[in-house]
Write a protein that holds these residues in place. Sequence first.
Motif, PDB file in Angstrom:
ATOM      1  N   VAL A 136      -7.918  -5.900  -5.084  1.00  0.00           N
ATOM      2  CA  VAL A 136      -7.604  -4.270  -4.668  1.00  0.00           C
ATOM      3  C   VAL A 136      -9.052  -3.900  -4.005  1.00  0.00           C
ATOM      4  CG1 VAL A 136      -5.730  -4.182  -6.403  1.00  0.00           C
ATOM      5  CG2 VAL A 136      -8.014  -3.516  -7.028  1.00  0.00           C
ATOM      6  N   LYS A 137      -8.652  -2.737  -3.247  1.00  0.00           N
ATOM      7  CA  LYS A 137      -9.709  -2.009  -2.580  1.00  0.00           C
ATOM      8  C   LYS A 137     -10.028  -0.604  -3.114  1.00  0.00           C
ATOM      9  CE  LYS A 137      -8.965  -4.433   1.838  1.00  0.00           C
ATOM     10  NZ  LYS A 137      -8.534  -4.812   2.878  1.00  0.00           N
ATOM     11  N   GLY A 139       1.347   5.468   0.161  1.00  0.00           N
ATOM     12  CA  GLY A 139       0.778   6.636   0.767  1.00  0.00           C
ATOM     13  C   GLY A 139       1.025   7.696  -0.244  1.00  0.00           C
ATOM     14  N   THR A 155       5.832   4.106   0.884  1.00  0.00           N
ATOM     15  CA  THR A 155       5.329   2.889   0.616  1.00  0.00           C
ATOM     16  C   THR A 155       5.634   1.941   1.806  1.00  0.00           C
ATOM     17  OG1 THR A 155       6.091   3.203  -1.753  1.00  0.00           O
ATOM     18  CG2 THR A 155       5.635   0.955  -0.966  1.00  0.00           C
ATOM     19  N   GLY A 166     -10.298   3.272  -3.726  1.00  0.00           N
ATOM     20  CA  GLY A 166      -9.492   4.319  -3.009  1.00  0.00           C
ATOM     21  C   GLY A 166      -8.389   4.127  -2.303  1.00  0.00           C
ATOM     22  N   THR A 167      -7.663   3.104  -3.006  1.00  0.00           N
ATOM     23  CA  THR A 167      -6.177   2.880  -2.419  1.00  0.00           C
ATOM     24  C   THR A 167      -5.297   2.963  -3.551  1.00  0.00           C
ATOM     25  OG1 THR A 167      -7.108   1.194  -0.898  1.00  0.00           O
ATOM     26  CG2 THR A 167      -5.056   0.927  -1.368  1.00  0.00           C
ATOM     27  N   ARG A 168      -3.932   3.338  -3.062  1.00  0.00           N
ATOM     28  CA  ARG A 168      -2.812   3.531  -4.003  1.00  0.00           C
ATOM     29  C   ARG A 168      -2.140   2.245  -3.547  1.00  0.00           C
ATOM     30  NH1 ARG A 168       1.499   8.117  -5.489  1.00  0.00           N
ATOM     31  NH2 ARG A 168       1.078   7.840  -7.589  1.00  0.00           N
ATOM     32  N   TYR A 169      -1.600   1.573  -4.502  1.00  0.00           N
ATOM     33  CA  TYR A 169      -0.615   0.310  -4.479  1.00  0.00           C
ATOM     34  C   TYR A 169       0.433   0.607  -5.261  1.00  0.00           C
ATOM     35  CZ  TYR A 169      -4.936  -2.234  -2.898  1.00  0.00           C
ATOM     36  OH  TYR A 169      -5.957  -2.573  -2.116  1.00  0.00           O
ATOM     37  N   GLU A 227     -12.019   5.591  -6.052  1.00  0.00           N
ATOM     38  CA  GLU A 227     -13.112   5.127  -5.202  1.00  0.00           C
ATOM     39  C   GLU A 227     -14.640   4.445  -6.128  1.00  0.00           C
ATOM     40  OE1 GLU A 227     -13.719   5.307  -2.125  1.00  0.00           O
ATOM     41  OE2 GLU A 227     -11.863   6.259  -1.360  1.00  0.00           O
ATOM     42  N   ASP A 282      -3.287   3.817  -8.889  1.00  0.00           N
ATOM     43  CA  ASP A 282      -4.381   4.149  -7.974  1.00  0.00           C
ATOM     44  C   ASP A 282      -5.780   3.595  -8.497  1.00  0.00           C
ATOM     45  OD1 ASP A 282      -3.047   6.403  -6.604  1.00  0.00           O
ATOM     46  OD2 ASP A 282      -2.705   7.165  -8.515  1.00  0.00           O
ATOM     47  N   VAL A 309       0.730  -1.353  -0.044  1.00  0.00           N
ATOM     48  CA  VAL A 309      -0.001  -0.089  -0.092  1.00  0.00           C
ATOM     49  C   VAL A 309       0.798   1.289  -0.025  1.00  0.00           C
ATOM     50  CG1 VAL A 309      -1.721   1.235   1.262  1.00  0.00           C
ATOM     51  CG2 VAL A 309      -1.863  -1.164   1.028  1.00  0.00           C
TER      52      VAL A 309
END
Length: 101
Positions: free
Chosen positions: A64-65, A25, A30, A67-70, A95, A92, A23
Amino acid sequence: MVRMKWKTASETENAGFIVKRAVAGSGGHTGIYEEIDSYMENEKLEGAGTTEHNTTYVYFDKTVKPGTRYAYVLQDVDYEGHIRESEPLMVDIPENRVITK
C-alpha cells in the motif's frame, strides 16, 4: 501495511481465497479491482476443504501507498470454481509524517 483477518464458521469444498484491491476515490468511486494474491500462489490463502470447525485466516498487504484509499474484496472459491465475493471494505492509509524538533 493492511492486515485482513476473517473467520469461517465451517467450510464446504473450499479451495481457497482470492484477494482483490482497487484504489478508491472520494464520493464512493472505486477503480478497477485487481487480484493481488490468490490461493493458487499463496498457501496461506488455501481453504480448509470441508470442515465443521472454525478457521481463521490472516493476510497482509504490504504494497500500500501512504495517503491512498483502497477498497478490498475477498473471493471464496470452491472446488468447482464457483466464486462468492464479499462486500467491499474501504481502508484509508494515512500520509507518512516526519516530525522534526
